[in-house]
Every structure is written in C-alpha cells, then in structure tokens.
Enzyme design. Sequence first.
Site, PDB file in Angstrom:
ATOM      1  NE  ARG A   1      16.645   6.427  -6.858  1.00 44.69           N
ATOM      2  CZ  ARG A   1      15.574   7.173  -7.096  1.00 44.69           C
ATOM      3  NH1 ARG A   1      14.601   6.949  -6.547  1.00 44.69           N
ATOM      4  NH2 ARG A   1      15.779   8.281  -7.988  1.00 44.69           N
TER       5      ARG A   1
ATOM      6  CG  HIS B   1      10.602   8.308  -3.067  1.00 42.11           C
ATOM      7  ND1 HIS B   1      10.995   7.038  -2.366  1.00 42.11           N
ATOM      8  CD2 HIS B   1       9.346   8.381  -2.998  1.00 42.11           C
ATOM      9  CE1 HIS B   1       9.857   6.546  -1.802  1.00 42.11           C
ATOM     10  NE2 HIS B   1       8.822   7.364  -2.060  1.00 42.11           N
TER      11      HIS B   1
ATOM     12  CG  ASP C   1       9.043   3.361  -7.140  1.00 41.59           C
ATOM     13  OD1 ASP C   1       8.063   3.153  -7.167  1.00 41.59           O
ATOM     14  OD2 ASP C   1       9.899   3.747  -6.169  1.00 41.59           O
TER      15      ASP C   1
ATOM     16  CD  GLU D   1      12.823  11.926 -14.720  1.00 39.73           C
ATOM     17  OE1 GLU D   1      11.970  12.134 -14.099  1.00 39.73           O
ATOM     18  OE2 GLU D   1      13.725  12.838 -15.381  1.00 39.73           O
TER      19      GLU D   1
ATOM     20  CB  ALA E   1      11.293   7.566 -12.082  1.00 43.12           C
TER      21      ALA E   1
ATOM     22  N   GLY F   1       6.475   0.904   2.663  1.00 43.37           N
ATOM     23  CA  GLY F   1       7.899   0.804   2.720  1.00 43.37           C
ATOM     24  C   GLY F   1       8.379   0.071   1.312  1.00 43.37           C
TER      25      GLY F   1
ATOM     26  N   GLY G   1       0.683  -1.181  -0.028  1.00 46.30           N
ATOM     27  CA  GLY G   1       0.054  -0.090   0.208  1.00 46.30           C
ATOM     28  C   GLY G   1       0.826   1.266   0.064  1.00 46.30           C
ATOM     29  CB  ALA G   2       0.038   4.826   0.282  1.00 44.41           C
TER      30      ALA G   2
END
Lengths: 177, 177, 177
Positions: free
Chosen positions: C61, C57, C91, C69, C41, C21, C17-18
Amino acid sequence: MTGEPALRDGVTLVLGGARSGKSGFAERLVAGSGLDPVYVATAQIFDEEMRERIVHHRALRGAEWRLVEEHDALESVLLREAIAGQAVLVDCLTLWVTNLMLAEADIRARSFALLDALGACAGPVVLVANEVGLGIVPDNKMARDFRDHAGRLNQEIAAHADTVHFLAAGLPLTLKG
Amino acid sequence: MTGEPALRDGVTLVLGGARSGKSGFAERLVAGSGLDPVYVATAQIFDEEMRERIVHHRALRGAEWRLVEEHDALESVLLREAIAGQAVLVDCLTLWVTNLMLAEADIRARSFALLDALGACAGPVVLVANEVGLGIVPDNKMARDFRDHAGRLNQEIAAHADTVHFLAAGLPLTLKG
Amino acid sequence: MTGEPALRDGVTLVLGGARSGKSGFAERLVAGSGLDPVYVATAQIFDEEMRERIVHHRALRGAEWRLVEEHDALESVLLREAIAGQAVLVDCLTLWVTNLMLAEADIRARSFALLDALGACAGPVVLVANEVGLGIVPDNKMARDFRDHAGRLNQEIAAHADTVHFLAAGLPLTLKG
C-alpha cells in the site's frame, strides 16, 4: 426478494459451498412457484449437531411444505413426487452421495438411475448440491474419493439440468439457463 | 457441446476445483481448434491412485493428441511446442507448482520465466489450474505455502492471459476475454 | 488496471478465497476513489508467519493510507471513520469473526451491531471477506462452527451491501450492483 430468479420447468441445480445460502435460495425458488412444495431430505441423523442443523432448517420453512425423508431411494421418490402441480426440492445431493458411500452402493449405477429418473419427472425438481472441490487436496483417501464422486455427479446433473445457479454469500450466479 | 466457447489466440487459463470438469473443458477447447493438439502432462507419478487418475484421463482423449511429459522444465516445452499449427494444453499448472516445491526450486523466478515463455509462444496455449483457496485455512504450513504459491501464480497467469474461464460442475464462466 | 470496477457509494463486499487477489482489488477500489483512504486492519498478530503476511501487505500500500488497527470494536471504528471525504477498507471480516470466536463474544449480536453501524456510515466502506465453505467438511467442530459464522455473516453483509464482487485469480466477478 425482488429480482431473484423464478423457478423454471425441468431440472434446476443449485450449487454452492457450506453456508452459501443455497438451501434458502432453493426454498424460495420452490415456494414462489405457486406449486405444492415437497421437501425431500436426504440427511441421515447421526448426532446432535446434525439434528440441530436440520431442526433449524425446518423451522425456517413454512407449514405448507410436505416433508419426505429418504436417504437412499431418491430415484423412486422423484418419480413419485415430481408430478403435475407439485414442485420438489431435494436437499441435498451431496448427502445422498455420502449415504451411498457409507452403504457401499454402486455410485456410478445409482447416478445413472438418478439421471434416468430426472428425465422422467413430470414436475419441476430443484436439487441442492455442495461444491467441495475448491480447497486443498484432503489428506485421506476417503475424502478424496468423496470429492470425486460428489464432483462427478454435480457435472452430470449440471449437464442434464435446464438451469444451474451457483450461490456465493446468498447471491445467485446463473451458470446455465 | 453447442454454445461452448471456442479456443482463442494467445493464452487461455482454465481455473476450477477438483472434479470441476476443467481438464475436459480445456481438452474440448484445444480439440475443437483444428490445430494439432499437444498435451503437456506435468504430473509426477508417485502412487497407484495417481497412475489410475492419469490413465483414466488419457483414455478420454483421442489418438490425435501428442503427449509430452514434463514435470519441471515447462518453460522450454512451451517455447518448443507452442508453434504455428499446434495448440498446447498444459495439465496442470498446480501440479507444476507442487513439483517445484518438492524440488525446492525458486518458485518466484520460475514463475517469471514461465510468464516470459508464455509471452514468446507463437501458438495458442491453454493452461489448466486448480483453485485451492476456497476452503478452511489448512492446519500445516506446507499446505498454506502451497496455497500461496498456487494462488499467486494463478493471479499472475490470469493477469497475463487473454482469456480466463472458471469451471464449476463442468460449466464455464468467462472471467476475462 | 483499465476496465476494473470503480468504487461506488455505500457498502461494497469483496469476497474471495486465499490468494484470490481480494485485498489488492479492494485497495485499488479505495485508492482510485480520490477520497482519503483509511485501512482498518482486524488481524491480531500471533506469530511470525502472520507478521510477515501483514508487513508484506503494508508494503504494497502507499503512504497516503492511514492505518487503524482494531481487532474487536469494528462497529465504532466504522462509525468514526466512514465519514464524508474518506473511504474505509476493512481487511478483513473473516479475521474479525475469528477474533470474536476466540474472545467468546456473542457473534450474532455483534453481527447485527455491525450491520447497524454499516447502515449509519456516511462514507463508502469496502469490506474484504474470505469465502471458506467450498472445500471438504472440516474434521473438527471449531472449524465447522467458524465456517458457519463466517458464511452467515458473509450472507448478511451481502444482503445489505450495495455492491458485491467475487474474486478469482485476481479477476472480479460482480455478483450484485
């Protein structure tokens, strides 16, 4: 689907979210049992979108399934259909709760009656139910009440069930049994 | 409830959705420990619906529970109550986050303070929290912020906790410990 | 993070879920592999809130990550980047579905193309996806359609994947592999 769980005796609850693969999983459980499969549909068809979902689901099942449509008297359907030689799939409990709310039925009384009926079934029963409590608290009271009713029934059925699977992305996780 | 997990030392997180049975499970954990049970209620009562839920929950617990109502200063309550011979149940973390948001508190600072307090507790603590991130992205920014705060705190507590259970339909799944 | 799963060959799906993690877990999987990490991304930046989430985010990293992207042609990016010596993190899948819906693309055709591309990858791929079906049925048709598309793709990827992890409060539960 090698490695998937097999249908066991008694009551099986298949819990999951929307599009979690819970109906497909429950259908494979029943179809793989060697018993005559009975599909108990609790949906009431109110609009075209719902009709499309139902037709889509029906097309995915084989011709060997017998269809029983019952949006209210689930208890008597179970007593009649869950007999030796048959395996019954109820899809789904959460729509049944919705129907009871719309009909302003006594949901607690009906839940107890359902548990009684499940205790009296002679053949295996697989119940599909939605888990709906893992998002944000809904804005409106009716949605919160629905969430309470559906969640409470899921707990009661899970406590009574011999086997409980939780589905995510089509994959089962066995919580009980 | 044969076969249910027993209360372990340290911090236990009980995660689950609405009506997942998480409070009942957490209460049985604490009640079965043989320690004096302390119930820390974080709810602020704003309306009749919430009052009804709270009265209903209270009636389900036994008279042996001591009740502490604290919607804000959870850290000092934990330091005071989580002592030898007592087991503390906090119900729930997610309402505490809601309270902090309403009070425009510094949630990050308070979360760190809570983790510090948990690290200093001498008796077992069971924290109940809602998982709220598994539905559709909410329309409004406040609900999204709430989801972020609650989810982030859940992660931090889970990383710190000795034991983490996820509840679905009343059934625990142990994620840690 | 002792005891966390390690990256395995082939396709890994990280569901959650949101604020569960899932991105952090997926990043640790890839970063711990010893392969050159590539971050794909899929987000399109529409507003300041989204930009903040992305910058946040990125800052978490390390500098060893190469960023690609791509909000649309994920299939060709996978074929180009998932090569020997590299590990690719996507992601996330759910934003890609959102992008396809906004572009009125043929989501079924693109899902099949993605599965084909995954089958042809020479290096390990980790795909992050949101589970969005565990709340109340959304009020509006677009959100219901999105839930259907995202859930169906999750099922297809999960069936194809070698490894599937479900994340809750930062803790992984391995559903497959």
